[in-house]
Write a protein that holds these residues in place. Structure first.
Motif, PDB file in Angstrom:
ATOM      1  N   ALA A 272       0.842  -1.207   0.000  1.00  0.00           N
ATOM      2  CA  ALA A 272       0.000   0.000   0.000  1.00  0.00           C
ATOM      3  C   ALA A 272       0.873   1.251   0.000  1.00  0.00           C
ATOM      4  N   GLY A 273       0.594   2.162  -0.920  1.00  0.00           N
ATOM      5  CA  GLY A 273       1.341   3.411  -1.013  1.00  0.00           C
ATOM      6  C   GLY A 273       2.623   3.292  -1.815  1.00  0.00           C
TER       7      GLY A 273
ATOM      8  N   LEU B  51      -0.010   1.036  -8.450  1.00  0.00           N
ATOM      9  CA  LEU B  51      -1.295   0.689  -7.834  1.00  0.00           C
ATOM     10  C   LEU B  51      -2.170  -0.100  -8.795  1.00  0.00           C
TER      11      LEU B  51
ATOM     12  N   GLU C  14      -4.460   3.628   0.583  1.00  0.00           N
ATOM     13  CA  GLU C  14      -4.007   4.233  -0.678  1.00  0.00           C
ATOM     14  C   GLU C  14      -4.540   5.660  -0.798  1.00  0.00           C
TER      15      GLU C  14
ATOM     16  N   SER D 143      -2.482   8.009   1.164  1.00  0.00           N
ATOM     17  CA  SER D 143      -1.195   8.288   0.534  1.00  0.00           C
ATOM     18  C   SER D 143      -1.342   9.167  -0.703  1.00  0.00           C
TER      19      SER D 143
ATOM     20  N   ARG E 236      -3.079   8.441  -3.526  1.00  0.00           N
ATOM     21  CA  ARG E 236      -3.159   7.732  -4.807  1.00  0.00           C
ATOM     22  C   ARG E 236      -4.590   7.459  -5.248  1.00  0.00           C
TER      23      ARG E 236
END
Length: 200
Positions: free
Chosen positions: A79-80, A84, A144, A147, A149
């Protein structure tokens, strides 16, 4: 008196026989008599290891089917980080495989109210069920989102439900019609559409 190892081997043999009986005869045809015959044991021995068909079917799902927990753990671990869309596409492919494999058991249970009721009770006792992977995926998508995204205003619960629903739908259709688009291309397109809608 059988050793612990022998008991484990017998249990494994019974689970495998149950899996084969379901594949060949469906839930209704996966009788304890047929399972015992395939496992090379008596029905009495079968009941020494499992309380009934419901427990057998649950063991097949948990121990013979491809599980969603490992791909969810992999998704959470990155994650991050990284790509993605690629990470979600890999997860979507795993979900399609899972739903395709479990469909024969799930559809058979849905068609048998008594069996379904007992199985629902077992899942409740275990605090388990098909809703949990969706909740876990939503929590990963929120990470996500934090972060940056995924757009701040995106509904991560809805995104998780849409992705899992698309995977389930693909698996369901595969039993009835040949798919013009391969599973990987399908997963990639669905993820791209979801991310496109959630990052604008």
């Amino acid at each position: 008196m059988p050793t612990h190892r022998q008991a484990e081997q017998t249990r494994e043999r019974i689970i495998e026989a149950t899996y084969q009986a379901i594949l060949e005869h469906g839930i209704a045809g996966a009788t304890t008599k047929r399972i015992a015959r395939l496992a090379g044991c008596s029905e009495a021995l079968l009941y020494k290891h499992f309380s009934g068909k419901e427990e057998l079917f649950l063991a097949v799902i948990l121990e013979r089917m491809p599980a969603l927990a490992p791909p969810l753990r992999r998704l959470r671990a990155v994650a991050g980080e990284g790509d993605l869309q690629a990470h979600l596409t890999e997860f979507a492919l795993a979900a399609i495989t899972f739903y395709t494999s479990t469909a024969p058991i799930a559809s058979g249970m849905i068609g048998d109210p008594q069996l379904l009721g007992t199985f629902r009770g077992m899942l409740a006792d275990m605090d388990a069920g098909p809703h949990l992977p969706i909740q876990i995926l939503a929590s990963i998508l929120r990470a996500e989102q934090e972060s940056g995204r995924i757009a701040a205003g995106a509904d991560c619960d809805a995104l998780a439900s849409l992705l899992m629903g698309a995977c389930y739908h693909r698996a369901h259709l595969s039993y009835f019609v040949d798919q013009a688009v391969g599973a990987e291309d399908y997963a990639r397109a669905v993820v791209a559409a979801l991310l496109g809608a959630s990052t604008r």
